[in-house]
Design an enzyme around this catalytic site. Structure first.
Site, mmCIF file in Angstrom:
data_model
loop_
_atom_site.group_PDB
_atom_site.id
_atom_site.type_symbol
_atom_site.label_atom_id
_atom_site.label_comp_id
_atom_site.label_asym_id
_atom_site.label_seq_id
_atom_site.Cartn_x
_atom_site.Cartn_y
_atom_site.Cartn_z
ATOM 1 C CD GLU A 130 -6.860 -28.787 -33.230
ATOM 2 O OE1 GLU A 130 -6.967 -27.530 -33.212
ATOM 3 O OE2 GLU A 130 -7.514 -29.329 -34.206
ATOM 4 N N PRO A 131 -6.142 -33.998 -31.601
ATOM 5 C CG PRO A 131 -8.103 -34.979 -30.492
ATOM 6 C CD PRO A 131 -7.404 -33.564 -30.885
ATOM 7 C CB THR A 165 3.130 -30.174 -21.269
ATOM 8 O OG1 THR A 165 3.652 -31.188 -21.886
ATOM 9 C CG2 THR A 165 4.190 -30.039 -19.937
ATOM 10 C CD GLU A 248 7.919 -26.747 -27.833
ATOM 11 O OE1 GLU A 248 7.606 -28.033 -27.540
ATOM 12 O OE2 GLU A 248 7.550 -25.822 -28.758
ATOM 13 C CD GLN A 285 38.970 -54.892 -28.372
ATOM 14 O OE1 GLN A 285 38.343 -55.688 -29.017
ATOM 15 N NE2 GLN A 285 40.223 -54.687 -28.310
ATOM 16 C CG LEU A 343 26.264 -51.348 -20.784
ATOM 17 C CD1 LEU A 343 26.697 -50.099 -20.726
ATOM 18 C CD2 LEU A 343 27.277 -52.586 -20.905
ATOM 19 C CG HIS A 344 21.837 -50.881 -15.452
ATOM 20 N ND1 HIS A 344 22.630 -50.261 -16.341
ATOM 21 C CD2 HIS A 344 21.837 -50.374 -14.503
ATOM 22 C CE1 HIS A 344 22.883 -48.987 -15.537
ATOM 23 N NE2 HIS A 344 22.361 -49.339 -14.177
ATOM 24 N N GLY A 346 18.671 -57.356 -16.729
ATOM 25 C CA GLY A 346 17.290 -57.281 -16.142
ATOM 26 C C GLY A 346 17.083 -56.330 -15.215
#
Length: 387
Positions: A130-131, A165, A248, A285, A343-344, A346
């Site tokens: 709930e909120p 959900t 869950e 390294q 590692l990727h 941008g």
């Protein structure tokens, strides 16, 4: 002996192959478009059921496929390897709601709900948050008042739920309500059908991640449901919710492990292909050691989660260990997704790149099913600490 061999028997291996083929054929080719659309076709529930996958872990008498929590873990792993936590969450929303019906509800409710949900014809969702009451389940305020209408007993619901959900298109909701006084003892569970007068739901909520999952706010305004829609005993809701949380949380830990696996695989590929400062990233390294640490953590997290699945399948109650597994797996996934984006460079910040989605989707895992801080409180209590 290979540890996995002691956990996964031939039925688990067959299921993994079956699930892998289904995901490759029915899900993976469409994930990017479903993510951008913020939804996936409703008939995917029916196709998943027809393939013998939606009902894993449920009794055959209700249209399920049988199996145990380890079979469910195998299915979650393969589904998550499609790279969308949101799809896995919504397609699997029955797993946090239907068990409460099958374990605690009347035969009449079970017969009305279970067969169509396990066939993929109907969708079942859980409505607790709930909120004003997130992880603090004892603070739930949605009121269910027992009233008589034309000589029949009903519960009249007033209140709201949020972050639900499958909330936009679920047909059945297992709803936590307050039927008694303050605190845990005043909470009950009821089944609410979406067509009930006085029930309404919002448009899909816009989220940081899990884009393919439909998430909604629910409202109950003098919503009348038959008193027979009570699940279990009045005032027993908190214990039922706590019982359901173990599975869950194990599932969320599994999702975190696979998220970390995917991030590691993407990081390895990038390190071997991206050139910088006179060679590939893997020639440096610091990068190699970072990936070695990631691989070590992923392996340990996976082993711990599998260990918990095996103990749960054996009927053990392991609230402490499941809480530990969830926190540890989420911490590993936090680091793995961060490092994979790093590692990727941008490119890792660009939409359409897997690590960008993994980074976003990962963030909810240490919040959903009980926040990290709640897990630590459970662990501390099981250790005998005061509080």
């Amino acid at each position: 002996m290979n540890a996995a061999a002691t956990l996964f028997d031939e039925s688990h291996q067959q299921l993994r192959e079956q699930a892998r083929r289904f995901v490759a054929r029915e899900i993976s080719p469409h994930i990017d478009s479903w993510e951008e659309a913020g939804s996936f076709p409703r008939d995917l529930y029916q196709r998943t059921a027809a393939a013998g996958l939606l009902g894993i872990g449920y009794p055959e008498q209700w249209g399920g496929c049988g199996g145990d929590i380890v079979h469910k873990t195998v299915w979650t792993e393969e589904l998550m390897r499609a790279g969308s936590g949101g799809l896995a969450a919504s397609l699997g929303s029955l797993d946090i709601s239907l068990p409460l019906v099958l374990e605690f509800a009347s035969d009449q409710l079970q017969q009305r709900v279970a067969p169509p949900v396990l066939a993929g014809d109907k969708i079942c969702a859980l409505a607790i948050t709930e909120p004003g009451a997130g992880s603090d389940v004892a603070a739930i305020a949605t009121k269910a008042e027992l009233v008589s209408v034309d000589g029949s007993d009903y519960y009249r619901l007033n209140g709201s739920k949020t972050y639900i959900t499958s909330g936009c298109r679920a047909d059945f909701f297992v709803v936590a309500v307050r039927t008694g006084g303050a605190g845990h003892a005043g909470i009950s569970l009821v089944l609410v059908e979406a067509e009930r007068d006085g029930f309404s739901r919002s448009a899909p909520l816009k989220k940081m991640g899990w884009w393919a999952s439909d998430t909604a706010e629910l409202a109950f305004n003098d919503c009348l449901i038959p008193a027979a829609n009570l699940i279990g005993q009045a005032g027993g809701g908190f214990k039922m919710i706590a019982h359901n949380f173990q599975a869950e949380r194990l599932n969320l830990a599994t999702m975190a492990v696979v998220t970390a696996e995917l991030a590691l695989a993407a990081g390895l590929e990038q390190a071997n292909s991206r050139h910088a400062f006179g060679g590939t990233l893997a020639n440096h390294q610091t990068v190699r050691h970072k990936l070695a640490d990631m691989a070590t953590e992923v392996t340990v997290a996976q082993s711990f989660v599998h260990h918990c699945a095996a103990r749960m399948a054996a009927g053990e109650s392991i609230a402490k260990e499941v809480s530990m597994a969830k926190n540890f797996a989420c911490d590993v996934s936090d680091r793995a997704t961060f490092n994979a984006v790093q590692l990727h460079g941008g490119m890792g910040y660009m939409r359409g790149v897997l690590v960008e989605r993994l980074y976003r989707d990962n963030r909810i895992l240490s919040i959903g099913g009980g926040a990290r801080e709640i897990m630590n409180e459970i662990i501390a209590k099981q250790l005998g600490l005061p509080g």
